[in-house]
Design a protein around this motif. Structure first.
Motif, mmCIF file in Angstrom:
data_model
loop_
_atom_site.group_PDB
_atom_site.id
_atom_site.type_symbol
_atom_site.label_atom_id
_atom_site.label_comp_id
_atom_site.label_asym_id
_atom_site.label_seq_id
_atom_site.Cartn_x
_atom_site.Cartn_y
_atom_site.Cartn_z
ATOM 1 N N ASP A 106 0.852 -1.186 0.000
ATOM 2 C CA ASP A 106 0.000 0.000 0.000
ATOM 3 C C ASP A 106 0.891 1.239 0.000
ATOM 4 O O ASP A 106 1.665 1.462 0.937
ATOM 5 C CB ASP A 106 -0.895 -0.021 1.241
ATOM 6 N N GLN A 107 0.804 2.054 -1.032
ATOM 7 C CA GLN A 107 1.679 3.219 -1.154
ATOM 8 C C GLN A 107 1.412 4.291 -0.106
ATOM 9 O O GLN A 107 2.242 5.177 0.105
ATOM 10 C CB GLN A 107 1.544 3.819 -2.555
ATOM 11 N N ASN A 108 0.297 4.217 0.552
ATOM 12 C CA ASN A 108 -0.008 5.193 1.592
ATOM 13 C C ASN A 108 0.361 4.694 2.985
ATOM 14 O O ASN A 108 0.091 5.368 3.981
ATOM 15 C CB ASN A 108 -1.497 5.554 1.548
ATOM 16 N N ASN A 109 0.982 3.525 3.042
ATOM 17 C CA ASN A 109 1.370 2.950 4.331
ATOM 18 C C ASN A 109 2.709 2.227 4.191
ATOM 19 O O ASN A 109 2.853 1.073 4.578
ATOM 20 C CB ASN A 109 0.280 1.992 4.829
ATOM 21 N N LEU A 110 3.698 2.929 3.637
ATOM 22 C CA LEU A 110 4.981 2.298 3.321
ATOM 23 C C LEU A 110 5.943 2.240 4.498
ATOM 24 O O LEU A 110 6.729 1.298 4.616
ATOM 25 C CB LEU A 110 5.655 3.059 2.161
ATOM 26 N N GLY A 111 5.888 3.248 5.372
ATOM 27 C CA GLY A 111 6.933 3.332 6.390
ATOM 28 C C GLY A 111 8.277 3.565 5.714
ATOM 29 O O GLY A 111 8.353 4.125 4.617
ATOM 30 N N PHE A 112 9.351 3.114 6.361
ATOM 31 C CA PHE A 112 10.684 3.301 5.787
ATOM 32 C C PHE A 112 11.491 2.016 5.931
ATOM 33 O O PHE A 112 11.701 1.517 7.038
ATOM 34 C CB PHE A 112 11.416 4.456 6.472
ATOM 35 N N GLY A 113 11.917 1.463 4.791
ATOM 36 C CA GLY A 113 12.790 0.286 4.806
ATOM 37 C C GLY A 113 12.095 -1.026 5.090
ATOM 38 O O GLY A 113 12.746 -1.976 5.549
ATOM 39 N N ASN A 114 10.800 -1.113 4.804
ATOM 40 C CA ASN A 114 10.047 -2.326 5.136
ATOM 41 C C ASN A 114 9.833 -3.271 3.961
ATOM 42 O O ASN A 114 9.621 -4.468 4.158
ATOM 43 C CB ASN A 114 8.670 -1.937 5.697
ATOM 44 N N PHE A 115 9.854 -2.749 2.728
ATOM 45 C CA PHE A 115 9.535 -3.547 1.551
ATOM 46 C C PHE A 115 10.660 -3.407 0.526
ATOM 47 O O PHE A 115 11.256 -2.338 0.399
ATOM 48 C CB PHE A 115 8.209 -3.086 0.930
ATOM 49 N N PHE A 116 10.916 -4.468 -0.229
ATOM 50 C CA PHE A 116 12.017 -4.440 -1.187
ATOM 51 C C PHE A 116 11.557 -4.922 -2.553
ATOM 52 O O PHE A 116 10.675 -5.770 -2.677
ATOM 53 C CB PHE A 116 13.183 -5.290 -0.663
ATOM 54 N N THR A 117 12.152 -4.352 -3.581
ATOM 55 C CA THR A 117 11.715 -4.580 -4.955
ATOM 56 C C THR A 117 12.041 -5.997 -5.422
ATOM 57 O O THR A 117 12.707 -6.762 -4.735
ATOM 58 C CB THR A 117 12.371 -3.559 -5.897
ATOM 59 N N ASP A 118 11.600 -6.313 -6.621
ATOM 60 C CA ASP A 118 11.774 -7.669 -7.148
ATOM 61 C C ASP A 118 13.231 -7.991 -7.509
ATOM 62 O O ASP A 118 13.638 -9.149 -7.461
ATOM 63 C CB ASP A 118 10.908 -7.858 -8.399
ATOM 64 N N HIS A 119 13.999 -6.969 -7.873
ATOM 65 C CA HIS A 119 15.355 -7.216 -8.365
ATOM 66 C C HIS A 119 16.397 -6.439 -7.566
ATOM 67 O O HIS A 119 16.078 -5.482 -6.860
ATOM 68 C CB HIS A 119 15.464 -6.820 -9.845
ATOM 69 N N MET A 120 17.652 -6.846 -7.703
ATOM 70 C CA MET A 120 18.783 -6.159 -7.101
ATOM 71 C C MET A 120 19.965 -6.240 -8.065
ATOM 72 O O MET A 120 19.908 -6.956 -9.078
ATOM 73 C CB MET A 120 19.158 -6.799 -5.753
ATOM 74 N N PHE A 121 20.997 -5.487 -7.785
ATOM 75 C CA PHE A 121 22.231 -5.541 -8.574
ATOM 76 C C PHE A 121 23.353 -5.997 -7.672
ATOM 77 O O PHE A 121 23.418 -5.625 -6.497
ATOM 78 C CB PHE A 121 22.558 -4.162 -9.142
ATOM 79 N N SER A 122 24.262 -6.815 -8.210
ATOM 80 C CA SER A 122 25.427 -7.211 -7.425
ATOM 81 C C SER A 122 26.617 -7.468 -8.338
ATOM 82 O O SER A 122 26.459 -7.745 -9.538
ATOM 83 C CB SER A 122 25.129 -8.466 -6.580
ATOM 84 N N MET A 123 27.801 -7.353 -7.767
ATOM 85 C CA MET A 123 29.036 -7.714 -8.460
ATOM 86 C C MET A 123 30.095 -8.038 -7.403
ATOM 87 O O MET A 123 29.940 -7.701 -6.222
ATOM 88 C CB MET A 123 29.510 -6.594 -9.388
ATOM 89 N N HIS A 124 31.150 -8.718 -7.850
ATOM 90 C CA HIS A 124 32.182 -9.194 -6.926
ATOM 91 C C HIS A 124 33.548 -8.655 -7.341
ATOM 92 O O HIS A 124 33.767 -8.306 -8.503
ATOM 93 C CB HIS A 124 32.204 -10.723 -6.895
#
Length: 361
Positions: free
Chosen positions: A23-41
């Motif tokens: 719910d975009q009107n009840n997001l808070g901060f740092g509670n939900f994460f998107t479907d993808h991420m980026f990484s490298m080594h």
């Protein structure tokens, strides 16, 4: 030498496995994460490699990973903004990556190819563009991080690292929103010392601040304002923000002398104030001066600045168990104007005269 030619692979989450959006009107901060991420080594033999955008997933770390024992961990925080005409913008991402590379140098970690990583970030956000909130004031918070992953016990700089970016849709950082906060001035514990790592955005700085922050919150205060390590006299910064004061119509903030994080929003505020022709001073300012200014009425307002909160007005502070009210506990005109102008630039509603805004696509 930093290789800007690394290949970036893309692995998408299948359509039927995408997460349900919060719910975009009840997001808070740092509670939900998107479907993808980026990484490298990174390792000494290959440099940066295995760069890819892939499904959000847990990290796999050896119990001997050096980050867990010796604290080599740095990070950044920036945001993506959805405009009224449905564009997606970033605000000063090059500056965040430049600061992160400075943190890497201080923590004996490898610098990363900022130009290439910015390209990866834009691709990542475009892939997850439906996660950038449409709700007023909500944004997509972006957290680039680098950690030491080499499995080895022994105090030295690691020879293997992982860099990753995760994103989360967020609302207001403070529960007060843009309303004035209450801060507690800490004169027992310290955050950073000259010659230390206070000007690096490294995880240990924040761990060191927790005890004082928890104590302040138990007393009803939102954040801690730190004093210098030597004399416990001069103002440094708030736990998650740089700090500003308006005294006799002069905008004042502590100087960057190695123990204060060089904030991107701080720099933006200084530039905007200069644009307006406002008198600005970057100088040492003592808590005694602040108390006196509060008592004689010359302290007109105070506010914190940072990516998460943008501008956080301060309505009250406590020093040595005595409470002081600023501007009647109300948001001041300078803080309000800065907030309005920064948000207008970030959301593409006002012309960007400084080249701060970077479109995602």
């Amino acid at each position: 030498m930093i290789n800007n030619d690394i290949e970036i692979a893309v692995q998408k989450v299948p359509e039927d496995q995408l997460k349900t959006k919060p719910d975009q009107n009840n997001l808070g901060f740092g509670n939900f994460f998107t479907d993808h991420m980026f990484s490298m080594h990174w390792n000494r033999q290959q440099g940066w490699h295995e760069a890819k955008i892939h499904p959000f997933q847990q990290l796999q770390l050896d119990p001997a990973a050096m980050v867990l024992h010796y604290g080599q961990a740095i990070f950044e925080g920036l945001k993506a903004y959805r405009t009224k005409d449905n564009r997606i913008l970033l605000f000063r991402p090059q500056d965040n990556f430049a600061r992160m590379n400075k943190s890497a140098i201080r923590m004996c970690m490898p610098r990363f190819p900022a130009e290439r990583v910015l390209q990866a970030l834009r691709a990542l956000i475009y892939l997850d563009k439906e996660w950038v909130p449409h709700a007023k004031g909500a944004t997509l918070y972006i957290r680039p991080t680098m950690i030491a992953t080499e499995p080895m016990l022994g105090l030295r700089a690691a020879e293997e690292y992982q860099f990753f970016i995760i994103n989360c849709p967020v609302g207001a950082y403070y529960s007060e929103g843009f309303n004035p906060t209450k801060i507690y001035i800490e004169d027992e514990y310290i955050r950073a010392v000259p010659g230390g790592v206070g000007d690096a955005k490294t995880a240990g700085n924040y761990a060191a601040s927790l005890k004082a922050q928890i104590g302040a919150q138990k007393k009803g205060y939102t954040q801690v304002l730190w004093l210098d390590a030597k004399q416990r006299k001069y103002i440094e910064e708030v736990g998650t923000s740089n700090i500003f004061f308006v005294i006799d119509n002069v905008l004042i903030t502590p100087p960057l002398k190695g123990s204060i994080l060089p904030g991107i929003t701080r720099d933006s505020v200084l530039q905007l104030a200069e644009d307006w022709g406002m008198q600005v001073e970057e100088r040492r300012i003592s808590i005694d001066e602040i108390v006196k200014a509060c008592e004689d009425g010359s302290l007109q307002e105070s506010f914190g600045t940072g990516t998460a909160a943008v501008i956080a007005p301060v309505g009250e502070f406590c020093y040595r168990e005595k409470e002081f009210t600023i501007n009647g506990g109300n948001t001041g005109p300078v803080a309000q104007k800065l907030y309005n102008e920064l948000q207008a630039i970030q959301f593409g509603e006002q012309e960007d005269n400084h080249g701060w805004v970077v479109p995602v696509s």
